[in-house]
Write an enzyme that holds these catalytic residues in place. Sequence first.
Site, PDB file in Angstrom:
ATOM      1  N   GLY A  14       0.817  -1.207   0.000  1.00  0.00           N
ATOM      2  CA  GLY A  14       0.000   0.000   0.000  1.00  0.00           C
ATOM      3  C   GLY A  14       0.847   1.251   0.000  1.00  0.00           C
ATOM      4  O   GLY A  14       0.496   2.266   0.613  1.00  0.00           O
ATOM      5  N   ALA A  15       1.980   1.204  -0.704  1.00  0.00           N
ATOM      6  CA  ALA A  15       2.950   2.299  -0.653  1.00  0.00           C
ATOM      7  C   ALA A  15       2.783   3.300  -1.786  1.00  0.00           C
ATOM      8  O   ALA A  15       3.650   4.134  -2.005  1.00  0.00           O
ATOM      9  CB  ALA A  15       4.368   1.734  -0.665  1.00  0.00           C
ATOM     10  N   GLY A  16       1.666   3.240  -2.505  1.00  0.00           N
ATOM     11  CA  GLY A  16       1.463   4.147  -3.617  1.00  0.00           C
ATOM     12  C   GLY A  16       1.027   5.543  -3.207  1.00  0.00           C
ATOM     13  O   GLY A  16       1.145   6.488  -3.986  1.00  0.00           O
ATOM     14  N   ARG A  17       0.520   5.677  -1.988  1.00  0.00           N
ATOM     15  CA  ARG A  17       0.103   6.994  -1.517  1.00  0.00           C
ATOM     16  C   ARG A  17      -0.025   6.970   0.006  1.00  0.00           C
ATOM     17  O   ARG A  17       0.107   5.935   0.642  1.00  0.00           O
ATOM     18  CB  ARG A  17      -1.218   7.432  -2.150  1.00  0.00           C
ATOM     19  CG  ARG A  17      -2.414   6.560  -1.797  1.00  0.00           C
ATOM     20  CD  ARG A  17      -3.684   7.137  -2.405  1.00  0.00           C
ATOM     21  NE  ARG A  17      -4.872   6.390  -2.026  1.00  0.00           N
ATOM     22  CZ  ARG A  17      -6.115   6.826  -2.208  1.00  0.00           C
ATOM     23  NH1 ARG A  17      -6.320   8.012  -2.761  1.00  0.00           N
ATOM     24  NH2 ARG A  17      -7.148   6.111  -1.842  1.00  0.00           N
ATOM     25  N   VAL A  65      -2.081  -7.634  -2.845  1.00  0.00           N
ATOM     26  CA  VAL A  65      -1.373  -8.418  -1.834  1.00  0.00           C
ATOM     27  C   VAL A  65      -2.316  -9.303  -1.027  1.00  0.00           C
ATOM     28  O   VAL A  65      -1.859 -10.099  -0.206  1.00  0.00           O
ATOM     29  CB  VAL A  65      -0.561  -7.507  -0.884  1.00  0.00           C
ATOM     30  CG1 VAL A  65       0.552  -6.808  -1.638  1.00  0.00           C
ATOM     31  CG2 VAL A  65      -1.460  -6.492  -0.175  1.00  0.00           C
ATOM     32  N   SER A 143      -4.521   0.305  14.686  1.00  0.00           N
ATOM     33  CA  SER A 143      -5.256   1.564  14.792  1.00  0.00           C
ATOM     34  C   SER A 143      -5.841   1.688  16.190  1.00  0.00           C
ATOM     35  O   SER A 143      -6.204   0.664  16.805  1.00  0.00           O
ATOM     36  CB  SER A 143      -6.391   1.604  13.761  1.00  0.00           C
ATOM     37  OG  SER A 143      -7.254   2.714  14.012  1.00  0.00           O
ATOM     38  N   TYR A 156     -13.818  -2.192   9.881  1.00  0.00           N
ATOM     39  CA  TYR A 156     -12.461  -1.667  10.013  1.00  0.00           C
ATOM     40  C   TYR A 156     -11.885  -1.964  11.397  1.00  0.00           C
ATOM     41  O   TYR A 156     -10.742  -2.413  11.527  1.00  0.00           O
ATOM     42  CB  TYR A 156     -12.480  -0.164   9.749  1.00  0.00           C
ATOM     43  CG  TYR A 156     -11.111   0.469   9.724  1.00  0.00           C
ATOM     44  CD1 TYR A 156     -10.269   0.300   8.627  1.00  0.00           C
ATOM     45  CD2 TYR A 156     -10.661   1.256  10.786  1.00  0.00           C
ATOM     46  CE1 TYR A 156      -9.015   0.890   8.596  1.00  0.00           C
ATOM     47  CE2 TYR A 156      -9.418   1.848  10.766  1.00  0.00           C
ATOM     48  CZ  TYR A 156      -8.591   1.659   9.674  1.00  0.00           C
ATOM     49  OH  TYR A 156      -7.352   2.239   9.647  1.00  0.00           O
ATOM     50  N   THR A 158     -12.795  -4.293  13.563  1.00  0.00           N
ATOM     51  CA  THR A 158     -12.595  -5.729  13.738  1.00  0.00           C
ATOM     52  C   THR A 158     -11.295  -6.178  13.090  1.00  0.00           C
ATOM     53  O   THR A 158     -10.529  -6.962  13.658  1.00  0.00           O
ATOM     54  CB  THR A 158     -13.783  -6.505  13.146  1.00  0.00           C
ATOM     55  OG1 THR A 158     -14.972  -6.150  13.858  1.00  0.00           O
ATOM     56  CG2 THR A 158     -13.570  -8.008  13.261  1.00  0.00           C
ATOM     57  N   LYS A 160      -8.631  -4.302  12.470  1.00  0.00           N
ATOM     58  CA  LYS A 160      -7.497  -3.770  13.212  1.00  0.00           C
ATOM     59  C   LYS A 160      -7.307  -4.510  14.544  1.00  0.00           C
ATOM     60  O   LYS A 160      -6.175  -4.649  15.028  1.00  0.00           O
ATOM     61  CB  LYS A 160      -7.665  -2.268  13.444  1.00  0.00           C
ATOM     62  CG  LYS A 160      -7.558  -1.451  12.159  1.00  0.00           C
ATOM     63  CD  LYS A 160      -6.268  -1.761  11.390  1.00  0.00           C
ATOM     64  CE  LYS A 160      -6.119  -0.936  10.131  1.00  0.00           C
ATOM     65  NZ  LYS A 160      -4.874  -1.248   9.375  1.00  0.00           N
TER      66      LYS A 160
END
Length: 251
Positions: A14-17, A65, A143, A156, A158, A160
């Site tokens: 998830g390194a695109g932004r 991924v 988170s 979300y 759950t 995390k």
Amino acid sequence: MQHDFTDRNILITGAGRGLGRHAAIHLAGCGAAIGIADIDDDSSFAVAAEINDAGGTAFAYGGDVANQETFEELVADFAGKCGRVDAIINNAMILHYSPIEDVEPDRLDAMLNVGVKSLFWSAQALLRHYDPDIGACLINTASPVAARGYPGTAAYSTIKGAVVAFTRVMAAELGPKKIRVNAVSPGSVPTPGALELNTAEVYEKRAGINPLRRNGTEADNSKAIAFLLSGEADYINGEILNVDGGTSACA
């Protein structure tokens, strides 16, 4: 403090932004070779080009991924180019909020796949491509919502919560193999993706109730990741590092 990660090979999902992009650029600036993985091919190549143009070393990978085969292929390619993998940072996630009655099967499956299943594939891939004599690091992204009840965040939160559990189990299981497993838990950071879900006014309100009276920044999170990767954290394993200005402490 600027850490020296020369000769370290770090792959970030998830390194695109957003947080992943900033972490990639920050760690590249510390001397690491970076693997940029993102489901958005264009964004991953853009970040890799930015790093390479600045004199760093980065390799771009497009792909989901959440798919085990895809994850293994991109890690294997990165290891082939660099010789080994020293760390994987699991940053990829689908950010979506909704009341429980509106949770849809397809969206829930997608969130679970990238938010939970990819963690398993990352651990498996790291075991195959790290140097057991040197050791490695696995850093997940948790988170504060994992520890607090926020209406409308069932899926979300759950996921995390699962990240926290996975981090602690892997710390116990992989520690004897010289792999440290930790997580960063960033608080409210108004990244471009987050601003698609919440208005600037929402972030102003969050800043007003944060103990430090500000929102987090991408740099806050990147510096925390760099610390966990560094020799200064050699005896830190199974930790959930809250980077939230004290939000978690006020739960």
